[in-house]
Design a protein around this motif. Structure first.
Motif, short mmCIF file in Angstrom:
data_model
loop_
_atom_site.label_atom_id
_atom_site.label_comp_id
_atom_site.label_asym_id
_atom_site.label_seq_id
_atom_site.Cartn_x
_atom_site.Cartn_y
_atom_site.Cartn_z
N ASN A 3 -51.94 -51.99 -18.56
CA ASN A 3 -53.30 -52.12 -18.03
C ASN A 3 -53.75 -50.93 -17.19
OD1 ASN A 3 -53.98 -54.49 -19.25
ND2 ASN A 3 -52.91 -55.70 -17.70
N ASN A 4 -52.79 -50.07 -16.85
CA ASN A 4 -53.19 -48.91 -16.05
C ASN A 4 -53.71 -47.77 -16.89
OD1 ASN A 4 -52.42 -50.14 -13.68
ND2 ASN A 4 -50.26 -49.59 -14.06
N ILE A 5 -53.58 -47.90 -18.21
CA ILE A 5 -54.04 -46.83 -19.10
C ILE A 5 -55.58 -46.81 -19.16
CG2 ILE A 5 -54.12 -46.12 -21.55
CD1 ILE A 5 -51.44 -45.45 -20.33
N ILE A 6 -56.12 -45.60 -19.05
CA ILE A 6 -57.59 -45.47 -19.10
C ILE A 6 -58.00 -44.71 -20.35
CG2 ILE A 6 -59.63 -44.51 -17.95
CD1 ILE A 6 -57.98 -44.77 -15.30
N ASN A 7 -58.90 -45.30 -21.12
CA ASN A 7 -59.41 -44.65 -22.33
C ASN A 7 -60.90 -44.34 -22.18
OD1 ASN A 7 -57.45 -46.80 -24.53
ND2 ASN A 7 -56.89 -44.88 -23.59
N VAL A 8 -61.25 -43.14 -22.60
CA VAL A 8 -62.66 -42.73 -22.61
C VAL A 8 -63.02 -42.45 -24.06
CG1 VAL A 8 -64.32 -40.98 -21.85
CG2 VAL A 8 -62.45 -41.69 -20.30
N ALA A 9 -64.07 -43.10 -24.56
CA ALA A 9 -64.52 -42.88 -25.94
C ALA A 9 -65.76 -41.99 -25.93
CB ALA A 9 -64.87 -44.22 -26.58
N ILE A 10 -65.71 -40.92 -26.71
CA ILE A 10 -66.90 -40.06 -26.82
C ILE A 10 -67.26 -39.93 -28.30
CG2 ILE A 10 -67.92 -37.80 -26.35
CD1 ILE A 10 -66.31 -37.57 -23.87
N ASP A 11 -68.40 -40.49 -28.65
CA ASP A 11 -68.87 -40.43 -30.03
C ASP A 11 -70.15 -39.62 -30.09
OD1 ASP A 11 -66.96 -42.22 -31.44
OD2 ASP A 11 -67.72 -43.71 -30.00
N GLY A 12 -70.50 -39.22 -31.31
CA GLY A 12 -71.77 -38.52 -31.48
C GLY A 12 -71.77 -37.73 -32.77
N PRO A 13 -72.94 -37.17 -33.13
CA PRO A 13 -73.05 -36.43 -34.39
C PRO A 13 -72.33 -35.09 -34.35
CG PRO A 13 -75.08 -36.27 -33.14
CD PRO A 13 -74.21 -37.21 -32.39
N ALA A 14 -72.19 -34.50 -35.53
CA ALA A 14 -71.51 -33.20 -35.65
C ALA A 14 -72.24 -32.14 -34.82
CB ALA A 14 -71.50 -32.76 -37.11
N GLY A 15 -71.46 -31.33 -34.13
CA GLY A 15 -72.03 -30.18 -33.42
C GLY A 15 -72.65 -30.50 -32.07
N VAL A 143 -64.72 -46.23 -20.53
CA VAL A 143 -65.95 -45.43 -20.52
C VAL A 143 -66.32 -45.15 -21.97
CG1 VAL A 143 -67.04 -43.31 -19.69
CG2 VAL A 143 -65.09 -44.27 -18.45
N LYS A 144 -67.61 -45.32 -22.31
CA LYS A 144 -68.08 -45.01 -23.67
C LYS A 144 -69.30 -44.12 -23.56
CE LYS A 144 -66.77 -49.50 -25.51
NZ LYS A 144 -67.23 -50.68 -26.24
N ILE A 145 -69.21 -42.96 -24.18
CA ILE A 145 -70.31 -42.00 -24.10
C ILE A 145 -70.75 -41.65 -25.51
CG2 ILE A 145 -70.96 -39.65 -23.39
CD1 ILE A 145 -68.82 -40.01 -21.12
N PHE A 146 -72.06 -41.59 -25.73
CA PHE A 146 -72.60 -41.11 -27.00
C PHE A 146 -73.26 -39.77 -26.70
CE2 PHE A 146 -75.54 -40.90 -30.60
CZ PHE A 146 -74.74 -41.34 -31.64
N LEU A 147 -72.65 -38.72 -27.22
CA LEU A 147 -73.10 -37.36 -26.91
C LEU A 147 -73.93 -36.85 -28.07
CD1 LEU A 147 -72.36 -35.39 -24.54
CD2 LEU A 147 -70.67 -34.42 -26.10
N THR A 148 -75.16 -36.45 -27.78
CA THR A 148 -76.02 -36.00 -28.86
C THR A 148 -76.85 -34.80 -28.42
OG1 THR A 148 -77.56 -36.80 -30.56
CG2 THR A 148 -77.89 -37.65 -28.33
N ALA A 149 -77.57 -34.21 -29.40
CA ALA A 149 -78.48 -33.09 -29.13
C ALA A 149 -79.33 -32.94 -30.39
CB ALA A 149 -77.70 -31.81 -28.85
N SER A 150 -80.41 -32.15 -30.31
CA SER A 150 -81.27 -32.00 -31.48
C SER A 150 -80.50 -31.33 -32.62
CB SER A 150 -82.49 -31.14 -31.13
OG SER A 150 -82.07 -29.81 -30.95
N PRO A 151 -80.86 -31.60 -33.90
CA PRO A 151 -80.15 -30.96 -35.01
C PRO A 151 -80.17 -29.43 -34.90
CG PRO A 151 -81.59 -32.69 -35.83
CD PRO A 151 -81.88 -32.55 -34.36
N GLY A 199 -72.54 -48.46 -24.01
CA GLY A 199 -72.22 -47.06 -23.68
C GLY A 199 -73.37 -46.33 -23.02
N VAL A 200 -73.12 -45.08 -22.66
CA VAL A 200 -74.13 -44.23 -22.02
C VAL A 200 -74.49 -43.12 -23.02
CG1 VAL A 200 -74.59 -42.75 -20.00
CG2 VAL A 200 -72.76 -44.46 -19.91
N ILE A 201 -75.78 -42.85 -23.19
CA ILE A 201 -76.19 -41.77 -24.10
C ILE A 201 -76.44 -40.50 -23.28
CG2 ILE A 201 -77.97 -40.98 -25.72
CD1 ILE A 201 -78.25 -43.85 -26.67
#
Ligand code: DC
Length: 224
Positions: A3-15, A143-151, A199-201
């Motif tokens: 239970n002490n393990i911390i995972n951070v997920a970062i998803d998002g489009p290519a680039g 922690v869940k993050i959705f990382l994005t930017a314009s194409p 998650g947080v965008i």
């Protein structure tokens, strides 16, 4: 389960800068950085090497019976092995990117790579990046993050990276590839690219690299 393990997920489009930002943030917070795209790229490279049409789902699924894909970490750097061979450089070419996007729509491929990702996250404090980490692979990530930017801004970054590596490419091809991959990745039936509901965008279109890294570190520190 530790239970002490911390995972951070970062998803998002290519680039969107996921790998550069995640790697830097992981170093600062002292976690390992796991790039799951490398796994799909490796299955894609194996199919290309065998001359298989990467859009032929049954043919791609059949390649899984005699391969092993492993991740190893040396001085915090991830290396990906295909049948024991380090393919970390070969997976970074534009054909490998498109092959990865194709094979990632094959359910058997996603199932094949699932346990490997889960096992690493179970044993290590990590920042794991991909397309479905917060939604499917690690739905309980702290922690869940959705990382994005314009194409266009993503294509500009990707284009510069490829030119710096000496790869001959045109900006318009990079942009077209990226739009095609975004479409494939977000419209496939299984584990499509989409933000996790809890998650947080973070949109990095108007942030430079340092600002983007700082923002991610701030979100992680606030949560843990
Ligand atoms: O992050 P990347 O560009 O290296 O990923 C290559 C491809 O792999 C991407 O087009 C979609 C797929 N992928 C995926 O479906 N799920 C993941 N968790 C990571 C990558």
């Amino acid at each position: 389960m530790n239970n002490n393990i911390i995972n951070v997920a970062i998803d998002g489009p290519a680039g969107a800068g996921k790998s550069t930002i995640s790697r830097a943030a992981a170093k600062t917070v002292g976690f390992i950085y796991v790039d799951t795209g490398a796994l799909y790229r490796t299955v894609g490279v194996n199919a290309l090497r065998k001359g298989i049409d990467t859009k032929d789902k049954p043919a791609v699924a059949a390649t899984l019976s005699d391969i092993s894909v492993d991740l190893v970490f040396e001085n915090g750097e991830q290396k990906v092995l295909l049948n024991g061979e380090d393919v970390s450089a070969e997976i970074r070419t534009p054909p490998a990117s498109m092959a990865a996007s194709d094979v990632s729509a094959v359910p058997e491929v996603r199932a094949f790579l699932f346990d490997l990702q889960r096992d690493i996250a179970r044993r290590n404090n990590c920042i794991m990046d991909g397309r479905d980490i917060g939604t499917v692979v690690l739905p309980d990530a702290k922690v869940k993050i959705f990382l994005t930017a314009s194409p266009e801004s993503r294509a500009t970054r990707r284009y510069k990276e490829l030119i710096e590596k000496g790869t001959q490419v045109e900006y318009k091809d990079v942009l077209e590839d990226l739009i095609q991959r975004d479409y494939n990745d977000s419209h496939r039936e299984i584990a499509p690219l989409k933000p996790a509901e809890d998650g947080v965008i973070v949109d990095t279109t108007n942030l430079n690299l340092e600002e983007s890294i700082n923002e991610i570190i701030r979100i992680i520190r606030e949560a843990i």
